[in-house]
Enzyme design. Structure first.
Site, mmCIF file in Angstrom:
data_model
loop_
_atom_site.group_PDB
_atom_site.id
_atom_site.type_symbol
_atom_site.label_atom_id
_atom_site.label_comp_id
_atom_site.label_asym_id
_atom_site.label_seq_id
_atom_site.Cartn_x
_atom_site.Cartn_y
_atom_site.Cartn_z
ATOM 1 N N SER A 188 73.450 -71.060 -38.724
ATOM 2 C CA SER A 188 73.980 -72.663 -38.820
ATOM 3 C C SER A 188 73.187 -73.170 -39.625
ATOM 4 O O SER A 188 71.574 -72.897 -40.027
ATOM 5 C CB SER A 188 73.788 -73.912 -37.023
ATOM 6 O OG SER A 188 72.298 -74.157 -36.546
ATOM 7 N N ASP A 228 62.629 -91.057 -34.272
ATOM 8 C CA ASP A 228 60.964 -91.159 -34.186
ATOM 9 C C ASP A 228 60.848 -92.912 -34.888
ATOM 10 O O ASP A 228 61.904 -93.215 -35.722
ATOM 11 C CB ASP A 228 60.299 -90.419 -34.917
ATOM 12 C CG ASP A 228 60.119 -88.789 -34.667
ATOM 13 O OD1 ASP A 228 59.954 -88.926 -33.160
ATOM 14 O OD2 ASP A 228 60.674 -87.758 -35.247
ATOM 15 N N PHE A 276 55.157 -81.810 -43.033
ATOM 16 C CA PHE A 276 55.906 -82.385 -41.640
ATOM 17 C C PHE A 276 54.765 -81.358 -40.490
ATOM 18 O O PHE A 276 55.994 -82.019 -39.591
ATOM 19 C CB PHE A 276 56.960 -81.325 -42.461
ATOM 20 C CG PHE A 276 58.301 -82.011 -41.640
ATOM 21 C CD1 PHE A 276 58.244 -83.185 -41.377
ATOM 22 C CD2 PHE A 276 58.431 -81.011 -41.247
ATOM 23 C CE1 PHE A 276 60.203 -83.380 -40.497
ATOM 24 C CE2 PHE A 276 59.932 -80.963 -40.301
ATOM 25 C CZ PHE A 276 60.191 -82.081 -40.522
ATOM 26 N N HIS A 288 69.324 -71.261 -36.517
ATOM 27 C CA HIS A 288 69.135 -72.488 -37.373
ATOM 28 C C HIS A 288 68.346 -72.657 -38.272
ATOM 29 O O HIS A 288 66.865 -72.508 -37.853
ATOM 30 C CB HIS A 288 69.421 -74.309 -36.091
ATOM 31 C CG HIS A 288 69.649 -75.128 -36.679
ATOM 32 N ND1 HIS A 288 70.847 -75.525 -36.962
ATOM 33 C CD2 HIS A 288 68.671 -76.238 -37.415
ATOM 34 C CE1 HIS A 288 71.111 -76.586 -37.515
ATOM 35 N NE2 HIS A 288 69.755 -77.153 -37.455
#
Length: 301
Positions: A16, A110, A220, A270
């Site tokens: 995915s 968040d 990140f 994913h």
């Protein structure tokens, strides 16, 4: 020994892909070039992110609606609790249902202020992901995917608390969890063992990020609590001005991680695409995922 793609040709792998909604016309072109490249791989689903406080609400909805109208892909729309009342979130969910979305990635989200600001539910809003899931189930029989954190969420006191929250998500109706990206497969295995020991049986799908830009990935990771190991930094050292070699190194690292997970028995993956297709396509090819001949992405109207 590194696994070979041919070793897995007899059992279909599930992949995915995650995309983010474009902000500009140029980014729109990039996104749809990515979708057109990856669609023939017949992903289980593709997800479209949703910014803090619903900041990408309209763009997410537009992207999801276009995926339904112009492709054979099955979109999963992200939805968060941040900076919105229940009525506002429910309105978005009903809008998704009305255009044909049957799969939602349900997230607490968040705070828009970012790292270091503790989440506070909005007045009249959903307090948590389990609350959001229950609300979604009242609107329609959505398939619900949720997040999981092999290294724990930055706000959690420990992994045990994270796992208990995941259990509450499952009890509320979640049917799949996708992890935050990670680079330590041993740590991921230990996490899955603890999840199973807690009585959680839904699929735990590893989330993988091809490192297109090491500095960006490291920033990140710092925000999400993911560890960037020293060996990863060493592999990219000195390649700041060499994008071609960076891409080759990134492909090798991601393929190495994916092959090791295949050896451990995982069959669903994913990919956080960052709206860039070539690296993800190459990794899928190495894993043995091949285009489906009848996969269709229609030309834009």
């Amino acid at each position: 020994m590194i696994a070979k793609a041919a070793d897995f040709s007899s059992s279909r792998l599930g992949v995915s892909f995650e995309f983010f909604p474009p902000k500009t016309e140029k980014m729109e072109e990039t996104l749809w070039a990515c979708i057109e490249r990856l669609a023939p791989l017949d992903p289980t689903f593709v997800s479209v992110t949703y910014g803090a406080g619903g900041s990408t609400r309209e763009r997410t909805h537009t992207t999801v609606a276009r995926l339904i109208g112009e492709t054979n892909l099955k979109p999963a729309a992200h939805l968060t609790c941040v900076d919105a009342t229940r009525e506002q979130v429910d309105e978005v969910a009903r809008g998704y249902w009305d255009v044909g979305v049957r799969h939602v990635v349900a997230l607490r989200g968040d705070p828009a202020a970012g790292v270091g600001v503790r989440y506070q539910p909005s007045e009249g809003g959903y307090a948590s992901t389990p609350d959001l899931i229950r609300g979604l189930k009242e609107i329609g029989d959505f398939e619900i995917t949720v997040s999981a954190y092999p290294e724990k969420h930055p706000e959690s006191p420990d992994i045990a608390a994270d796992i208990q929250l995941l259990k509450r998500k499952v009890e509320a109706g979640a049917t799949r969890a996708i992890t935050q990206f990670f680079f330590d497969n041993d740590g991921f295995d230990r996490y899955v063992d603890r999840v199973r020991a807690a009585g959680i049986e839904i699929p735990i799908v590893p989330g993988l990020v091809p490192v297109l830009n090491f500095e960006q990935t490291a920033r990140f990771a710092a925000k999400t609590g993911a560890t960037v190991p020293r060996w990863l930094a060493d592999r990219f050292a000195g390649l700041e001005d060499d994008p071609q070699t960076r891409q080759l190194v990134a492909a090798a690292i991601a393929a190495e991680q994916a092959f090791d997970l295949l050896d451990r028995g995982y069959r669903d993956f994913h990919f956080y695409t960052m709206n860039r297709a070539d690296l993800v396509y190459a990794i899928c090819h190495l894993m043995g995922v091949r285009p489906r001949k009848d996969a269709v992405v229609e030309a834009a109207a």
